[in-house]
Design an enzyme around this catalytic site. Structure first.
Site, PDB file in Angstrom:
ATOM      1  N   ARG A   1     -36.229 -22.468 -46.479  1.00 27.40           N
ATOM      2  CA  ARG A   1     -34.814 -22.715 -46.175  1.00 27.40           C
ATOM      3  C   ARG A   1     -34.125 -23.561 -47.240  1.00 27.40           C
ATOM      4  O   ARG A   1     -32.893 -23.592 -47.309  1.00 27.40           O
ATOM      5  CB  ARG A   1     -34.696 -23.398 -44.803  1.00 27.40           C
ATOM      6  CG  ARG A   1     -34.873 -22.444 -43.645  1.00 27.40           C
ATOM      7  CD  ARG A   1     -34.954 -23.161 -42.321  1.00 27.40           C
ATOM      8  NE  ARG A   1     -36.237 -23.843 -42.140  1.00 27.40           N
ATOM      9  CZ  ARG A   1     -36.601 -24.467 -41.036  1.00 27.40           C
ATOM     10  NH1 ARG A   1     -35.761 -24.511 -40.006  1.00 27.40           N
ATOM     11  NH2 ARG A   1     -37.783 -25.038 -40.937  1.00 27.40           N
TER      12      ARG A   1
ATOM     13  N   LYS B   1     -20.363 -18.948 -36.323  1.00 29.98           N
ATOM     14  CA  LYS B   1     -20.814 -20.307 -36.042  1.00 29.98           C
ATOM     15  C   LYS B   1     -20.480 -21.228 -37.206  1.00 29.98           C
ATOM     16  O   LYS B   1     -20.195 -20.785 -38.322  1.00 29.98           O
ATOM     17  CB  LYS B   1     -22.315 -20.337 -35.785  1.00 29.98           C
ATOM     18  CG  LYS B   1     -23.168 -20.069 -37.014  1.00 29.98           C
ATOM     19  CD  LYS B   1     -24.650 -20.157 -36.696  1.00 29.98           C
ATOM     20  CE  LYS B   1     -25.473 -20.005 -37.978  1.00 29.98           C
ATOM     21  NZ  LYS B   1     -26.915 -20.053 -37.735  1.00 29.98           N
TER      22      LYS B   1
ATOM     23  N   THR C   1     -36.152 -25.179 -33.934  1.00 29.43           N
ATOM     24  CA  THR C   1     -35.948 -25.995 -32.737  1.00 29.43           C
ATOM     25  C   THR C   1     -35.318 -25.189 -31.600  1.00 29.43           C
ATOM     26  O   THR C   1     -35.207 -25.689 -30.485  1.00 29.43           O
ATOM     27  CB  THR C   1     -35.051 -27.206 -33.044  1.00 29.43           C
ATOM     28  OG1 THR C   1     -33.779 -26.735 -33.517  1.00 29.43           O
ATOM     29  CG2 THR C   1     -35.684 -28.097 -34.108  1.00 29.43           C
TER      30      THR C   1
END
Length: 334
Positions: free
Chosen positions: A112, A210, A243
């Site tokens: 990432r 988002k 998560t």
């Protein structure tokens, strides 16, 4: 009469056939055993342990001289220890005169961090590639990298495998008789969603608009659903679940937008911190993942389906060993 002179090479025995050897670190031995079994071989016995100060020791209990070795290690938590052990195994194989070293990393650590979002940040994914090259890796086999550009970080062949054939086949078999929509959790993964759509009979596409605060990792805000999802079973696709915050919020947003049901499909089940609780609490009917990363028994729950990625890895290993085409496994796309 002089004895007939022998050619210098006459005393050298005929070269043995090429040898394929599969080696595994301690991060995910179960997956490595599946891969070895699919290939009709066994894992090379390896000694590995930690010294009192945390340093790692590895040694192969069989000779790998002249062999085509495939060293499998998934970068799971504790991730830095898994990566370091992987590097040491590569160095050991190189110093033991392995002919070719192919690194199999089902999950690429630090993927990432593939670019700089702000000044004075590292590009950690590039550093990882450099470390593996310096250690002695000749080739990488990875699965569903966070971004395609990571392939360019390694100065050598990179086989980028995709879990979509395994995941989509399962979804098509179980939900193919219903009205589906393929949903990307953000605009950046629309191309992946398009591949899903083709495999699910041209199901319509949607995505979640988002926002993300770069100062707060692992946190996003699902704003609104873009696309027609009302009355449909929405297949929410992503490369990883860490998560669980992003995917859970996306699932809730879809249900609020009138989706009949939500099915989550992701390749890498990192499942850090509150992920299990969030996935259980969200509105998804089923969460489908692969076993690129190990899942602890306490992380298993009703609604979680784990598909084996071993057949895909073993097929790629076989093609690499036989100098075949990895791309052919994906119909020319890889």
């Amino acid at each position: 009469m002089k004895e007939k002179e022998r050619h210098p090479s006459a005393s050298i025995k005929k070269r043995p056939k090429r040898r394929l050897m599969v080696l595994s670190g301690r991060a995910h031995p179960g997956l490595a055993q599946e891969v070895a079994a699919d290939l009709g071989t066994e894992l090379v016995p390896t000694s590995a342990y930690n010294f009192a100060n945390g340093e790692i020791y590895v040694r192969f209990e069989e000779s790998v001289r002249g062999a085509d070795v495939f060293i499998l290690q998934s970068h799971t938590a504790p991730i830095n220890e898994a990566i370091m052990e992987h590097l040491l195994m590569i160095d050991a194989a190189k110093r033991a005169s392995a002919k070719r070293i192919t690194v199999v990393m089902p999950f690429y650590g630090y993927a990432r961090q593939d670019k700089k979002h702000r000044g004075r940040e590292p590009i950690s994914a590039r550093l990882i590639a450099d470390m593996f090259a310096v250690a002695g890796a000749d080739r990488l086999i990875c699965i569903d990298l966070h971004t395609d550009q990571i392939q360019g970080f390694f100065d050598g062949p990179v086989d980028h495998l995709m879990a979509i054939p395994i995941l989509s086949a399962y979804v098509a078999q179980k939900y193919g008789d219903q009205d589906l929509a393929v949903v990307s959790p953000d605009a950046g993964r629309i191309k992946v969603a398009e591949q899903w759509s083709k495999r699910l009979g041209g199901a319509p596409l949607a995505f979640i608009h988002k926002t993300r605060d770069i100062n707060r990792p692992n946190e996003t805000v699902a704003n609104r659903v873009v696309g027609e999802v009302e009355g449909r079973v929405c297949v929410l696709v992503d490369d990883m679940i860490d998560t669980g915050g992003t995917i859970a919020k996306a699932a809730d947003a879809l249900m609020e937008a009138g989706a009949k049901d939500v099915v989550i499909a992701a390749t890498h089940p990192i499942l850090s911190g509150p992920a299990v609780e969030r996935l259980q609490a969200c509105g998804a009917r089923e969460i489908i993942v692969t076993n690129t990363l190990p899942i602890d028994p306490e992380q298993e729950f009703d609604g979680l389906t784990v598909l084996s990625i071993a057949p895909l890895i073993s097929a790629a290993v076989r093609e690499v060993f036989l100098d075949g085409s990895v791309t052919s496994l994906f119909g020319g796309r890889a």
